[in-house]
Design a protein around this motif. Structure first.
Motif, mmCIF file in Angstrom:
data_model
loop_
_atom_site.group_PDB
_atom_site.id
_atom_site.type_symbol
_atom_site.label_atom_id
_atom_site.label_comp_id
_atom_site.label_asym_id
_atom_site.label_seq_id
_atom_site.Cartn_x
_atom_site.Cartn_y
_atom_site.Cartn_z
ATOM 1 N N SER A 41 25.287 61.747 145.173
ATOM 2 C CA SER A 41 24.703 62.839 145.882
ATOM 3 C C SER A 41 23.376 63.386 145.699
ATOM 4 C CB SER A 41 25.683 64.069 145.922
ATOM 5 O OG SER A 41 25.367 65.142 147.100
ATOM 6 N N LYS A 82 25.004 66.767 149.853
ATOM 7 C CA LYS A 82 25.315 67.959 149.103
ATOM 8 C C LYS A 82 26.010 69.087 149.714
ATOM 9 C CE LYS A 82 20.870 70.099 148.967
ATOM 10 N NZ LYS A 82 19.747 70.598 148.183
ATOM 11 N N PRO A 128 30.817 66.799 148.320
ATOM 12 C CA PRO A 128 30.815 65.821 147.558
ATOM 13 C C PRO A 128 31.914 65.710 146.568
ATOM 14 C CG PRO A 128 28.532 66.450 147.364
ATOM 15 C CD PRO A 128 29.284 67.622 148.385
#
Length: 351
Positions: free
Chosen positions: A36, A11, A16
């Motif tokens: 994620s 993250k 992402p």
């Protein structure tokens, strides 16, 4: 045959969304799905990215297990959490899994304390059983193998985590060049982490006359104790010329801030700050990097013009700030070469 690819992207720092946009833009013919982990619901993800809110989901969420089972390829980008899941629950799928290491996820093991020895047990399983390894830059392979010697026989690729093409980059570059004479500041480092080695650089500036130059220091994430130490030292050495950046900025806000800098200094002792360097070089800025950092050879091999951090100790502020629009243009061709290199290497990974 259409390939099914599952991405698990850490993250951190909006990566992402960046990787999702890049893959969908440049490789639309693949069936891809993105996940994620965000247990604290801290980030805003693209609606097409699946957010995993707890480790229990790997046991209870049938979609995750089905996507993993049906995939032709799994890519873990940023090996900070998924190594525990794949070393245990999904170990049998490691043979079709590629691990993309960002830097901090493997450099941490240079510190061989008890906690890291326990953590490395899970990393060793994943590295050993994985299909291939990806490092962010080509010159990191030696560093990686020094930590995981048994990886010598693994297949290696290299490529950073890029973002979707942003037409605004051209706008920002034009603006930066048109306002070149207004760029009179310096930015040092990219985060509140000791690997930035701020203190060494600050001491090089202790007796320099800044002559109105502001020193910006991004410290919005990392170690809070280290951040406070750097702020205290920065104020002592630079006084009111020191501007610590402790709040998260939007990408647009950050680019506007960097637009008013002429020089970026990255004294990191490992690969770090690639995104910051990309922004600065696109804006036509001068870059200092350590020569013993693997980033030096990586960028030099692509044709970038760089400067050695060690030289700062013997340079006055005029020499440090000496950088023209013509100098800036030397790096623009290198940027295009790097962009082509990135997409070429992603193509190798995905196929």
């Amino acid at each position: 045959m259409i390939k099914n690819i599952v991405f698990f992207v850490d993250k951190s720092n909006g990566f992402p969304n960046a990787l999702y946009g890049y893959i969908r833009e440049n490789f639309p013919d693949y069936n891809t799905c993105f996940y994620s982990i965000d247990r604290r619901n801290e980030i805003e993800l693209d609606t097409e990215i699946n957010k995993i809110k707890s480790y229990k989901e790997f046991l209870l969420n049938r979609k995750i297990s089905k996507d993993i089972r049906d995939s032709d390829l799994i890519i873990i980008s940023g090996v900070f959490t998924m190594q525990y899941i794949f070393a245990t629950i999904y170990r049998k799928y490691l043979s079709k899994t590629i691990l993309q290491f960002w830097g901090g996820d493997f450099y941490q093991f240079k510190n061989q304390n008890m906690i890291n020895r326990i953590k490395k047990f899970f990393y060793d399983i994943c590295v050993d059983k994985s299909k291939a390894i990806v490092t962010m830059i080509s010159t990191e392979k030696k560093e990686f193998i020094s930590i995981f010697p048994f990886a010598l026989k693994k297949t290696f690729y290299y490529t950073p985590v890029p973002g979707k093409n942003d037409p605004q980059n051209i706008v920002y570059r034009k603006k930066a060049l048109s306002e070149f004479d207004k760029s009179i500041n310096i930015v040092i480092g990219n985060s509140a982490t000791s690997t930035n080695q701020h203190k060494e650089i600050f001491e090089m500036f202790r007796n320099k006359d800044l002559k109105g130059v502001k020193v910006l220091c991004p410290l919005s994430y990392g170690d809070s104790r280290y951040r406070d130490e750097i702020i205290e030292l920065g104020k002592e050495i630079f006084g009111t010329s020191f501007i610590p950046i402790t709040e998260f900025l939007t990408l647009s806000e950050y680019k506007e801030l960097l637009m008013h800098c002429r020089v970026g200094i990255y004294n990191t002792n490992r690969q770090q700050g690639l995104g910051n360097i990309s922004i600065l070089t696109n804006l036509g800025k001068k870059i200092y990097i350590r020569k013993d950092n693997p980033m030096w050879d990586y960028y030099s091999n692509l044709g970038y013009r760089l400067f050695d951090c060690d030289d700062l100790a013997n340079q006055d502020i005029e020499e440090i700030m000496q950088w023209s629009i013509d100098d800036a243009r030397l790096n623009f061709d290198a940027i295009e070469k790097r962009n082509a290199d990135i997409i070429s290497n992603w193509k190798k990974i995905l196929t």
